[in-house]
Design a protein around this motif. Structure first.
Motif, PDB file in Angstrom:
ATOM      1  N   LEU A  33       0.849  -1.201   0.000  1.00  0.00           N
ATOM      2  CA  LEU A  33       0.000   0.000   0.000  1.00  0.00           C
ATOM      3  C   LEU A  33       0.882   1.248   0.000  1.00  0.00           C
TER       4      LEU A  33
ATOM      5  N   ASN B 230      -1.678  17.050  -4.102  1.00  0.00           N
ATOM      6  CA  ASN B 230      -2.756  16.087  -3.824  1.00  0.00           C
ATOM      7  C   ASN B 230      -2.144  14.690  -3.766  1.00  0.00           C
ATOM      8  N   GLY B 231      -2.924  13.749  -3.289  1.00  0.00           N
ATOM      9  CA  GLY B 231      -2.440  12.378  -3.249  1.00  0.00           C
ATOM     10  C   GLY B 231      -3.571  11.419  -2.957  1.00  0.00           C
TER      11      GLY B 231
ATOM     12  N   ILE C 218      -2.907   4.029  -3.103  1.00  0.00           N
ATOM     13  CA  ILE C 218      -2.963   3.004  -4.152  1.00  0.00           C
ATOM     14  C   ILE C 218      -2.362   1.697  -3.604  1.00  0.00           C
TER      15      ILE C 218
ATOM     16  N   THR D  72      -1.198  -0.521  -5.999  1.00  0.00           N
ATOM     17  CA  THR D  72      -0.807  -1.067  -7.306  1.00  0.00           C
ATOM     18  C   THR D  72       0.586  -0.634  -7.745  1.00  0.00           C
TER      19      THR D  72
ATOM     20  N   ALA E 249      -1.006   1.702 -11.094  1.00  0.00           N
ATOM     21  CA  ALA E 249      -2.289   1.766 -11.802  1.00  0.00           C
ATOM     22  C   ALA E 249      -3.204   2.672 -10.996  1.00  0.00           C
TER      23      ALA E 249
ATOM     24  N   ASN F 164      -9.974   9.313 -10.155  1.00  0.00           N
ATOM     25  CA  ASN F 164      -9.222  10.013  -9.107  1.00  0.00           C
ATOM     26  C   ASN F 164      -8.566  11.274  -9.650  1.00  0.00           C
TER      27      ASN F 164
ATOM     28  N   THR G  46      -5.857  12.439  -8.552  1.00  0.00           N
ATOM     29  CA  THR G  46      -4.427  12.137  -8.645  1.00  0.00           C
ATOM     30  C   THR G  46      -4.090  11.565 -10.028  1.00  0.00           C
TER      31      THR G  46
ATOM     32  N   GLY H  45      -7.444   8.073   1.133  1.00  0.00           N
ATOM     33  CA  GLY H  45      -8.123   7.027   0.365  1.00  0.00           C
ATOM     34  C   GLY H  45      -9.635   7.104   0.306  1.00  0.00           C
TER      35      GLY H  45
ATOM     36  N   GLN I  49     -11.502  10.160   0.390  1.00  0.00           N
ATOM     37  CA  GLN I  49     -12.029  11.465  -0.020  1.00  0.00           C
ATOM     38  C   GLN I  49     -11.180  11.971  -1.184  1.00  0.00           C
ATOM     39  N   THR I  50     -11.816  12.841  -1.980  1.00  0.00           N
ATOM     40  CA  THR I  50     -11.096  13.290  -3.180  1.00  0.00           C
ATOM     41  C   THR I  50     -10.614  14.726  -3.053  1.00  0.00           C
TER      42      THR I  50
ATOM     43  N   HIS J 166      -8.722   2.077 -15.250  1.00  0.00           N
ATOM     44  CA  HIS J 166      -7.451   2.593 -14.739  1.00  0.00           C
ATOM     45  C   HIS J 166      -6.490   2.941 -15.888  1.00  0.00           C
TER      46      HIS J 166
ATOM     47  N   TYR K 246      -3.271  -4.371   6.528  1.00  0.00           N
ATOM     48  CA  TYR K 246      -4.260  -3.289   6.644  1.00  0.00           C
ATOM     49  C   TYR K 246      -5.644  -3.853   7.001  1.00  0.00           C
TER      50      TYR K 246
ATOM     51  N   ILE L  65     -15.918   4.070  -3.154  1.00  0.00           N
ATOM     52  CA  ILE L  65     -15.300   5.083  -2.287  1.00  0.00           C
ATOM     53  C   ILE L  65     -14.033   4.525  -1.641  1.00  0.00           C
TER      54      ILE L  65
ATOM     55  N   LYS M 262     -12.961   1.079  -1.785  1.00  0.00           N
ATOM     56  CA  LYS M 262     -12.378  -0.073  -2.485  1.00  0.00           C
ATOM     57  C   LYS M 262     -12.431  -1.381  -1.687  1.00  0.00           C
TER      58      LYS M 262
HETATM   59  C1  LIG Z   1      -6.816   0.430   0.809  1.00  0.00           C
HETATM   60  C2  LIG Z   1      -7.082   1.267  -0.416  1.00  0.00           C
HETATM   61  C3  LIG Z   1      -6.475   0.923  -1.633  1.00  0.00           C
HETATM   62  C4  LIG Z   1      -6.703   1.693  -2.785  1.00  0.00           C
HETATM   63  N1  LIG Z   1      -6.083   1.350  -3.968  1.00  0.00           N
HETATM   64  C5  LIG Z   1      -6.236   2.135  -5.076  1.00  0.00           C
HETATM   65  C6  LIG Z   1      -5.503   1.863  -6.293  1.00  0.00           C
HETATM   66  O1  LIG Z   1      -4.692   0.919  -6.390  1.00  0.00           O
HETATM   67  N2  LIG Z   1      -5.710   2.683  -7.360  1.00  0.00           N
HETATM   68  C7  LIG Z   1      -6.575   3.748  -7.296  1.00  0.00           C
HETATM   69  O2  LIG Z   1      -6.714   4.462  -8.288  1.00  0.00           O
HETATM   70  N3  LIG Z   1      -7.278   4.028  -6.156  1.00  0.00           N
HETATM   71  C8  LIG Z   1      -7.118   3.265  -5.041  1.00  0.00           C
HETATM   72  N4  LIG Z   1      -7.796   3.559  -3.882  1.00  0.00           N
HETATM   73  C9  LIG Z   1      -8.816   4.621  -3.896  1.00  0.00           C
HETATM   74  C10 LIG Z   1      -8.274   6.052  -3.851  1.00  0.00           C
HETATM   75  O3  LIG Z   1      -7.291   6.205  -2.855  1.00  0.00           O
HETATM   76  C11 LIG Z   1      -9.466   6.993  -3.548  1.00  0.00           C
HETATM   77  O4  LIG Z   1     -10.438   6.865  -4.579  1.00  0.00           O
HETATM   78  C12 LIG Z   1      -9.089   8.443  -3.335  1.00  0.00           C
HETATM   79  O5  LIG Z   1     -10.144   9.057  -2.630  1.00  0.00           O
HETATM   80  C13 LIG Z   1      -8.817   9.242  -4.609  1.00  0.00           C
HETATM   81  O6  LIG Z   1      -8.445  10.553  -4.244  1.00  0.00           O
HETATM   82  P1  LIG Z   1      -8.192  11.716  -5.312  1.00  0.00           P
HETATM   83  O7  LIG Z   1      -9.451  11.896  -6.114  1.00  0.00           O
HETATM   84  O8  LIG Z   1      -7.877  12.938  -4.474  1.00  0.00           O
HETATM   85  O9  LIG Z   1      -7.052  11.314  -6.187  1.00  0.00           O
HETATM   86  C14 LIG Z   1      -7.561   2.827  -2.717  1.00  0.00           C
HETATM   87  C15 LIG Z   1      -8.149   3.189  -1.479  1.00  0.00           C
HETATM   88  C16 LIG Z   1      -7.908   2.413  -0.329  1.00  0.00           C
HETATM   89  C17 LIG Z   1      -8.539   2.828   0.979  1.00  0.00           C
END
Ligand SMILES: Cc1cc2nc3c(=O)[nH]c(=O)nc-3n(C[C@H](O)[C@H](O)[C@H](O)COP(=O)(O)O)c2cc1C
Length: 227
Positions: A13, A25-26, A29, A31, A45, A50, A52, A80, A82-83, A145, A169, A214, A216
């Protein structure tokens, strides 16, 4: 096809961070992997929904911070659940309490949650054990993605705390399910509620391979509510 096999894949993670037009921002992920050694290449990925994703695609740059076992659920929620399209994830008001929570769990004095790498993109310094600066070399449209294949331009070890895998996690950091108050459920619909983030899916059946948009989490984390 037994789609539960998907849950047998193991992951690390990470927080993937980017900067565009001075906005930092961040997002979380799971991946990031090394996909070649000579030359060294790391792929990530990122879901097209998102913010990001768009920032990495448009700037061609990002950092990934490797989450470690001293990360808190608050850190996962912050990046993870919120956007950055609707909030500033790097505003001091939001980061100060999170920094304190992380410093307390890691038993360190520092409450600085991020630093700027040489590429001027932040990396996360609490609840993490390493970071990489990445330059996008190729990208592949995979539907939901984009796969970014990147050249690492910098990397550093931040601590000796073991990395946080997805399994760690799920077992040790993720919040435990909260029971739903039946009085809050209106009549007439079947709703599936995510116990982790509260997202509601309306429909008689929740597909086996459903993943919460939201947070995942999978079907096992959903509770059926008959309305
Ligand atoms: C445990 C966990 C794993 C996640 N893995 C991914 C991932 O591999 N790829 C991805 O695009 N989003 C993943 N997410 C979802 C993004 O972190 C989430 O949609 C985030 O709110 C996007 O924020 P942003 O719009 O500010 O970029 C994951 C979230 C969590 C909690």
């Amino acid at each position: 096809m037994d789609t539960k096999a998907m849950y047998k894949l193991s992951y690390g993670l990470f927080v993937c961070t980017a900067v565009q037009d001075q906005k930092m921002n961040g997002c979380i992920i799971n991946t990031a992997i090394q996909v070649a050694s000579d030359p060294n290449r790391i792929s990530i990925a990122v879901n097209k929904a998102n913010l990001t994703h768009d920032m990495v695609k448009e700037t061609g740059l990002c950092n990934i911070s490797v989450l470690s076992q001293d990360a808190t659920f608050g850190l996962f929620k912050h990046f993870g659940f919120q956007t950055g399209r609707t909030i500033d994830k790097f505003s001091p008001d939001l980061l100060d309490p999170l920094s304190k929570e992380l410093a307390q769990k890691a038993a360190v004095d520092s409450s600085t949650i991020y630093a700027l790498a040489a590429n001027n993109i932040p990396y996360i310094t609490l609840g993490t054990n390493a970071y990489f600066s990445l330059k996008v070399e190729q990208l592949l449209d995979l539907g939901s993605h984009t796969l970014f294949i990147c050249e690492p331009t910098a990397m550093e070890v931040l601590s000796d705390v073991p990395s946080c895998t997805y399994a760690y996690y799920q077992d040790n950091i993720k919040s435990k399910p909260q029971p739903v108050d039946p009085a809050s459920v209106p009549k007439g619909e079947t709703v599936w509620k995510c116990r982790v983030c509260g997202y509601e899916y309306v429909g008689e059946q929740l597909p086996d391979d459903f993943i919460c948009p939201i947070c995942k989490h999978g079907k096992d984390d959903f509770e059926q509510i008959i309305r």
